[in-house]
Design an enzyme around this catalytic site. Structure first.
Site, PDB file in Angstrom:
ATOM      1  N   GLU A  41       0.876  -1.160   0.000  1.00  0.00           N
ATOM      2  CA  GLU A  41       0.000   0.000   0.000  1.00  0.00           C
ATOM      3  C   GLU A  41       0.922   1.221   0.000  1.00  0.00           C
ATOM      4  O   GLU A  41       1.797   1.330   0.861  1.00  0.00           O
ATOM      5  CB  GLU A  41      -0.874  -0.007   1.258  1.00  0.00           C
ATOM      6  CG  GLU A  41      -1.891   1.089   1.241  1.00  0.00           C
ATOM      7  CD  GLU A  41      -2.806   1.088   2.471  1.00  0.00           C
ATOM      8  OE1 GLU A  41      -2.791   0.119   3.246  1.00  0.00           O
ATOM      9  OE2 GLU A  41      -3.521   2.088   2.629  1.00  0.00           O
ATOM     10  N   ARG A 268       4.903 -12.974  10.092  1.00  0.00           N
ATOM     11  CA  ARG A 268       5.531 -11.672   9.862  1.00  0.00           C
ATOM     12  C   ARG A 268       6.941 -11.659  10.400  1.00  0.00           C
ATOM     13  O   ARG A 268       7.276 -12.417  11.302  1.00  0.00           O
ATOM     14  CB  ARG A 268       4.796 -10.577  10.646  1.00  0.00           C
ATOM     15  CG  ARG A 268       3.422 -10.261  10.217  1.00  0.00           C
ATOM     16  CD  ARG A 268       2.848  -9.200  11.154  1.00  0.00           C
ATOM     17  NE  ARG A 268       3.237  -7.873  10.740  1.00  0.00           N
ATOM     18  CZ  ARG A 268       2.584  -7.169   9.810  1.00  0.00           C
ATOM     19  NH1 ARG A 268       1.526  -7.690   9.213  1.00  0.00           N
ATOM     20  NH2 ARG A 268       2.973  -5.971   9.487  1.00  0.00           N
ATOM     21  N   LYS A 278       3.885   0.888   9.935  1.00  0.00           N
ATOM     22  CA  LYS A 278       4.122   2.085   9.121  1.00  0.00           C
ATOM     23  C   LYS A 278       3.600   3.331   9.828  1.00  0.00           C
ATOM     24  O   LYS A 278       4.167   4.407   9.690  1.00  0.00           O
ATOM     25  CB  LYS A 278       3.440   1.929   7.757  1.00  0.00           C
ATOM     26  CG  LYS A 278       4.277   1.112   6.794  1.00  0.00           C
ATOM     27  CD  LYS A 278       3.743   1.192   5.385  1.00  0.00           C
ATOM     28  CE  LYS A 278       2.653   0.189   5.180  1.00  0.00           C
ATOM     29  NZ  LYS A 278       2.250   0.026   3.781  1.00  0.00           N
TER      30      LYS A 278
END
Ligand code: ATP
Ligand code: MG
Length: 566
Positions: A41, A268, A278
Site C-alpha cells: 500500500e 511476519r 508504518k
C-alpha cells in the site's frame, strides 16, 4: 514438472510454502503456473518486514520459473502518495528484484470491481446499508454471539442498484451509506458477517482523480485483483488467515473457469529494539524523533541502505529466519550478524582513529616518511595491498592508552610495548597530562627499527597491536555512531506505556574530530569499509571531499555468533 522441483534440492529442506507450490505444480493446479504478486500500500516507505514478503513473492517466482507482479494496493485515496510509489520501486530494485513490465495498481481495476459489485447486487449478494459504521459494527455481534441482520438487508435489487449508482455520483455525504456483501450474519467467522465492501470517499485519488466517489475495501479489492492478474499464489501474512474464507467467497462468485488464486499465510518479520508499523514509523518521522524515513536508525530499507546494509545481507537474514506459521520475534543481532558476514568478505580494511590521541615517536627521524605495505583484506587476497604513510607523529585511540593499566590490558601504558599494525613495535616512555582536566594530551614512545617487516626482529611478538594514522597524512572526518533506536526489545509490548518513552537517548553519537588514513580521500557515498578494530562503516550521502562523513554500520563484536557457539 520434475525438473522444476529438482531445483529446490538445495542446502535446506523445503519450507511449507514451497511444499504447497510443488504439490500444486505436480497436480497441475492452474496449469502448473506459478504467478505471485507483491502488493504494497503506497502509504509509507518499505521496511525490513516487507523485505521478507518481497523475497518470498519474487523468490518463489524465480525458483519455479514463474512471474511476480508489483501491485500497488492503492484503494484508500486519503493516505496514499506518489512519493511512496517511487520509493517502493527504488527499494525493490535495490533488493535485487524485477517486476519487468508488470507494474499494476488496484486502482486500475476500479471499473471492473464496480461492475463486479453491480453483478453481486443483481444476484442478491450485496445491498446498500443506510446505517452508520458504528451501528453496523455493533450489529456484528461477537465471536460467540451471532450478529443481527440489518433492516436494509432485504432491499430490492432495483433499490440497491439505484442507491449504489447514486452513491458513486456523489449524491450522499461520506458515511451516509455503504455497500455490504450479503453473506451470513451467523457465521462463526466475523469477517463473513456481511462485510462492508464499498464506502463513500469524496477526496480525489492520486491516480484516478475524482472519477470515483465510492472506493472498494481492501478485502473486496485484493482477491479480485489477484484474479484479474492471473495470480496463482497470493502469499500474505498470518493476520489475513481469518480473511481467507471471504477471499474465497468473492473469487468463487467471480471466477468463470477452473482457474483460481489461492491465499497462503506466513509469519511476519518482527525485529527486536524497533517498531515495524508504518503508522509508528510515520510518527517518528513527523515528530522528528529521527531525521527522516532514511535515518540510519530506522528499520526501513532506505534507512538500512544508508546505514551500510547490503541487499545480500538482508536477503541472507530473511533466508535465515525462514517462513513458518508461528509468529516470532526476530533478534536484531541476527541481522547484524548477516551484515558482518557479508562485509567481512568484501570490505576493505582501513585505519581510522575515532577518538584521537597523539603519539610522538621521539627517536624516529623528524621529516622521515616511510610507506608501509598493508593488505586490503585478509579474507580476500585478490583485494591486494596498499601503501600507508608512517611518520614520527601518529594518532592512536584514546582508549588504547591507560596511565595505570591493569595487568590484562594488552594495549599501551607507561613502560609497555605494542606493535603498530603493519609497522614497528613501540614502547611508551612518558605522557603529557593536563593537570587541570586530567586529560592525557600526548604520549611519548620510542620505536625499535629492527621490528618492521623485512627486518631481523620483524617476528618479535608483543601482546597488543594497535591501529594508527600518521598525523601529517590524516584526513579529518565526522563519524556517526548508531545504536538501537529503542532501549527495550519490544517497545510496543507494554500497552500502558507510550512507545516513545522507550526511545534510546544515545541512539546517535556524532564524533566530529576523527582522523582517517589518506587513501579515503576519494570515497563516494555508500562505499563500505572496515575501520580496523572498530567496526564496519560506510560513507554517508552527506559526505563531501571537504567534509567526510562515515556511518557506523555495526561494531565488530558479534553477540549472535557467541550465542551460536555456546
Ligand atoms: P502496516 O500494517 O504497517 O500498514 P502493511 O502490512 O499493511 O503494513 P502493506 O504495504 O500492505 O503494509 O504490505 C505489503 C505486503 O508486505 C503485504 O503482503 C504484507 O503482508 C507484507 N508485510 C508487511 N509487513 C510485513 C512483515 N513485518 N513481515 C512480513 N511481511 C510483511
Ligand atoms: Mg496492508
Amino acid at each position: 514438472m520434475t525438473d522444476k522441483s529438482e531445483k529446490t534440492e538445495g542446502s535446506r529442506p523445503l519450507n511449507f510454502i514451497e511444499e504447497i507450490v510443488e504439490r500444486e505444480i505436480r497436480d497441475n493446479i492452474n496449469n502448473g503456473r506459478v504467478h505471485t504478486r507483491f502488493p504494497p500500500e503506497p502509504n509509507g516507505y518499505l521496511h525490513i518486514g516487507h523485505a521478507k514478503a518481497i523475497c518470498l513473492d519474487f523468490g518463489m517466482a524465480q525458483k519455479y520459473g514463474g512471474k511476480c507482479n508489483l501491485r500497488f494496493d492503492d484503494t484508500n485515496p486519503i493516505k496514499e502518495d506518489v512519493e511512496y510509489v517511487d520509493s517502493i520501486k527504488e527499494d525493490i530494485k535495490w533488493l535485487g528484484f524485477d517486476w519487468e513490465d508488470r507494474e499494476y495498481y488496484a486502482s486500475d481495476y476500479f471499473g471492473k470491481l464496480f461492475e463486479f459489485a453491480v453483478k453481486l447486487i443483481k444476484e442478491g449478494f450485496a445491498y446498500v446499508d443506510d446505517q452508520s459504521a458504528e451501528v453496523i459494527s455493533k450489529q456484528k455481534g461477537t465471536p460467540t454471539e451471532p450478529g443481527i441482520e440489518s433492516p436494509y438487508r432485504n432491499r430490492s435489487v432495483q433499490e440497491n442498484l439505484d442507491l449504489f449508482y447514486r452513491m458513486n455520483e456523489g449524491e450522499f455525504p461520506e458515511g451516509a451509506r455503504v455497500l455490504r456483501a450479503r453473506v451470513d450474519m451467523t457465521s462463526p467467522n466475523m469477517h463473513m458477517r456481511d462485510p462492508i465492501i464499498y464506502r463513500i470517499i469524496l477526496s480525489p485519488h492520486h491516480r484516478t482523480g475524482s472519477t470515483w466517489k465510492v472506493y472498494p475495501m481492501y478485502d473486496f479489492a485484493h482477491g479480485q485483483s489477484d484474479y484479474f492478474e492471473g495470480i496463482t499464489n497470493s502469499l500474505c501474512t498470518l493476520e489475513f488467515e481469518v480473511h481467507r474464507p471471504l477471499y474465497d467467497w468473492f473469487v468463487d462468485h467471480l471466477k468463470t473457469d477452473d482457474y483460481r488464486p489461492h491465499q497462503t499465510e506466513f509469519n511476519r518479520l518482527n525485529l527486536t529494539y524497533t517498531v515495524m508499523s508504518k503508522r509508528k514509523l510515520l510518527q517518528l518521522v513527523q515528530e522528528k524523533r529521527v531525521n527522516g524515513w532514511d535515518d540510519p536508525r530506522m528499520p526501513t530499507l532506505c534507512g538500512l541502505r544508508r546505514r551500510g546494509f547490503t541487499p545480500e545481507s538482508i536477503r541472507s537474514f530473511v533466508e535465515k529466519i525462514g517462513y513458518t506459521k508461528v509468529e516470532a520475534l526476530n533478534d536484531v543481532a541476527l541481522l547484524e550478524h548477516s551484515i558482518r558476514e557479508d562485509l567481512n568478505k568484501r570490505a576493505m580494511r582501513v585505519s581510522a582513529v575515532i577518538n584521537p590521541l597523539k603519539m610522538i615517536i621521539t627517536n624516529y627521524p623528524e621529516g622521515l616518511v616511510e610507506e608501509m605495505t598493508i593488505e586490503n583484506n585478509p579474507e580476500d587476497i585478490s583485494a591486494g595491498e596498499r601503501l600507508v604513510s608512517f611518520s614520527r607523529e601518529i594518532y592512536i585511540e584514546q582508549d588504547d592508552f591507560m596511565e595505570e593499566p591493569p595487568a590484562k590490558f594488552f594495549r599501551l601504558g607507561p613502560g609497555r610495548e605494542v606493535r603498530l599494525k603493519g609497522a614497528y613495535i613501540v614502547k611508551c616512555e612518558g605522557f603529557k597530562k593536563n593537570e587541570v582536566t586530567g586529560v592525557i594530551e600526548e604520549i611519548y614512545c620510542t620505536y625499535d627499527a629492527q621490528t618492521r617487516s623485512g627486518m631481523p626482529e620483524s617476528n618479535r611478538k608483543v601482546k597488543g597491536t594497535l591501529h594508527w594514522v600518521s598525523v601529517p597524512h590524516a584526513l579529518d572526518a565526522e563519524v556517526r555512531i548508531y545504536d538501537r533506536l529503542f532501549s527495550v526489545e519490544e517497545p510496543m509490548a507494554n500497552k500502558d506505556v507510550d512507545f516513545l518513552e522507550y526511545l534510546n537517548p544515545d541512539s546517535l553519537k556524532v564524533l566530529t574530530n576523527c582522523k582517517v588514513e589518506a587513501s579515503l580521500a576519494g570515497v563516494k557515498p555508500y562505499d563500505l569499509f572496515q575501520f580496523q578494530r572498530i567496526g564496519y562503516f560506510n560513507v554517508d550521502p552527506d559526505s563531501t571531499p571537504q567534509h567526510l562523513v562515515f556511518n557506523r554500520t555495526v561494531s565488530l563484536k558479534d553477540s549472535w555468533a557467541k550465542v551460536k557457539n555456546k
